[in-house]
Design an enzyme around this catalytic site. Structure first.
Site, PDB file in Angstrom:
ATOM      1  N   CYS A  51      23.654  60.944   0.311  1.00 25.21           N
ATOM      2  CA  CYS A  51      25.091  60.751   0.491  1.00 25.21           C
ATOM      3  C   CYS A  51      25.912  61.691  -0.382  1.00 25.21           C
ATOM      4  CB  CYS A  51      25.475  59.307   0.167  1.00 25.21           C
ATOM      5  SG  CYS A  51      24.835  58.098   1.339  1.00 25.21           S
ATOM      6  N   GLY A 196      21.531  49.370   2.302  1.00 26.63           N
ATOM      7  CA  GLY A 196      21.972  48.102   2.871  1.00 26.63           C
ATOM      8  C   GLY A 196      21.343  46.919   2.161  1.00 26.63           C
TER       9      GLY A 196
END
Length: 415
Positions: A51, A196
């Site tokens: 990311c 997640g």
């Protein structure tokens, strides 16, 4: 002899909007590495994509000069008119500088969160994917394996003091400082990958009721953190009106939440959405809706400020990194000696086998036994001699090692 080059874009030079211009799906990552490996003089490449950064490592001939940026732009379909404007976002390193950067990075010293854990796994997975795509050569395999070893040593031997160890932990800490509370609230987590699962656990630890989206329900193929409920990904919009917090952390190239569909829900309560993905999962325009706020990964100040305690550990980690860089350089400069070491090992082993063969015959062993013993002795002697020479190579100066090999060659290769 090959050299190492690195080109990359990261959070220190580019915003999330700029980084997502160069984010790649797995298919595109493979396409990029295969395009690079086809270039003349390229021995191998590995792409590290997270990311916060996208970095391409390449080993190539010294005389070659590959325009990695243009290849990258071509695969990512960046318009020609925009390429020159965006080029300043990229950093380029070569040789020891590239090696040192990767070692520091894998040790968590260049992350938004000093000492964070995820980068070690990401570096390991980058090498595994490059090997799966058959684009990593011996130089880069060794470099990345050593980088993972360095990262482990820093975590076990230095143990940098840390507060938040993940992006979501830092995000929740900042939101708490802004007055947010999580106990008893409903939270929806979109995405069941590593981030997640970290997110779901972080909310559960703070007393929230967490629901995680999954793509299918078949038993044994989907794991969610203990204490969390789950729904199918396609039911995410129906769940949102119940929620105070929604977090999205997927690797999808498409939006997981769109403004018009959120607007259709006619929400009555406050809603906070946290987007931890690059490219972004959540349409930032959702933040224009009443009582709705949207955060992305760059909104959380995870890389500012280093405590005195951390500073001392960071210096110790950097010293360790310098030692490992020197070790890699020693291996790199001597790697062309490998064929000669193996040849000398074979010649020495053949000599030992011949000498032992005479002893076997004198002991009146059967001919077939003599052959078996001689073969066993030769194989063992070759391994021992080569191991000894590789050990010397790893600790001796390269010039001294070459003198040793030349001297041994005069012994074993003479007529």
């Amino acid at each position: 002899m090959r050299k190492i080059q690195m080109m990359g874009i990261d959070h220190s030079r580019a915003t999330v909007a700029e980084r997502e211009l160069f984010s790649l799906t797995k298919a595109k990552q493979k396409e990029l590495m295969e395009a690079v490996i086809r270039q003349q003089g390229v021995g191998g490449c590995v792409l590290l994509s997270t990311c916060n950064r996208t970095e391409l490592y390449v080993s190539l001939q010294k005389e070659e000069d590959i325009d990695l940026y243009r290849i990258f732009c071509h695969i990512r379909e960046i318009p020609q008119t925009a390429q020159d404007e965006l080029q300043h976002l990229f950093c380029r390193r070569s040789g020891e500088d590239a090696v040192r950067h990767l070692f520091l990075l894998t040790g968590g010293l260049k992350s938004r969160i000093i000492g964070e854990d995820q980068i070690l796994t990401q570096v390991r997975e980058a090498l595994e994917y490059a090997r799966l795509c058959n684009v990593a050569d011996t130089v880069l395999k060794t470099l990345f394996r050593m980088a993972v070893t360095v990262g482990k040593k820093i975590k076990t031997q230095v143990a940098i003091p840390r507060g938040n160890t993940s992006a979501i932990a830092a995000a929740l800490a900042q939101l708490e400082q802004e007055g947010h509370t999580f106990g008893g609230t409903q939270c929806l987590v979109i995405g069941n990958g590593e981030m997640g699962r970290l997110t779901a656990r972080a909310f559960r630890e703070r007393g929230a009721f967490v629901t995680v989206t999954v793509r299918q329900y078949r038993s044994g193929q989907v794991q969610i953190p203990e204490g969390c409920a789950r729904i199918h990904y396609g039911e995410r919009y129906e769940k949102i009106p119940e929620c105070r917090y929604v977090v999205s952390a997927t690797s999808s190239p498409n939006l997981t939440l769109e403004k018009d569909k959120i607007q259709e829900l006619n929400l009555t309560g406050a809603l906070t959405l946290i987007d931890l993905a690059v490219p972004r999962d959540i349409d930032p325009c959702i933040g224009e809706l009443p009582q709705t706020e949207v955060y992305n990964i760059d909104d959380f100040q995870t890389g500012t400020g280093v405590s005195e305690e951390q500073s001392a550990s960071i210096e110790a980690a950097k010293t360790l990194v310098e030692e490992e860089v020197a070790e890699f350089v020693s291996w790199y400069e001597c790697k062309d000696m490998i064929p000669e070491i193996r040849e000398l090992g074979t010649l020495a082993a053949q000599d030992v086998s011949w000498r032992m063969g005479k002893t076997f015959h004198e002991m009146q062993f059967a001919p077939e036994v003599c052959h078996q013993l001689a073969d066993a002795v030769e194989q063992t002697a070759a391994k021992v001699f080569q191991k000894m020479l590789f050990g010397v190579r790893d600790h001796a100066d390269s010039d001294v090692m070459r003198e040793c090999l030349d001297a041994l060659g005069q012994v074993w290769k003479k007529e």
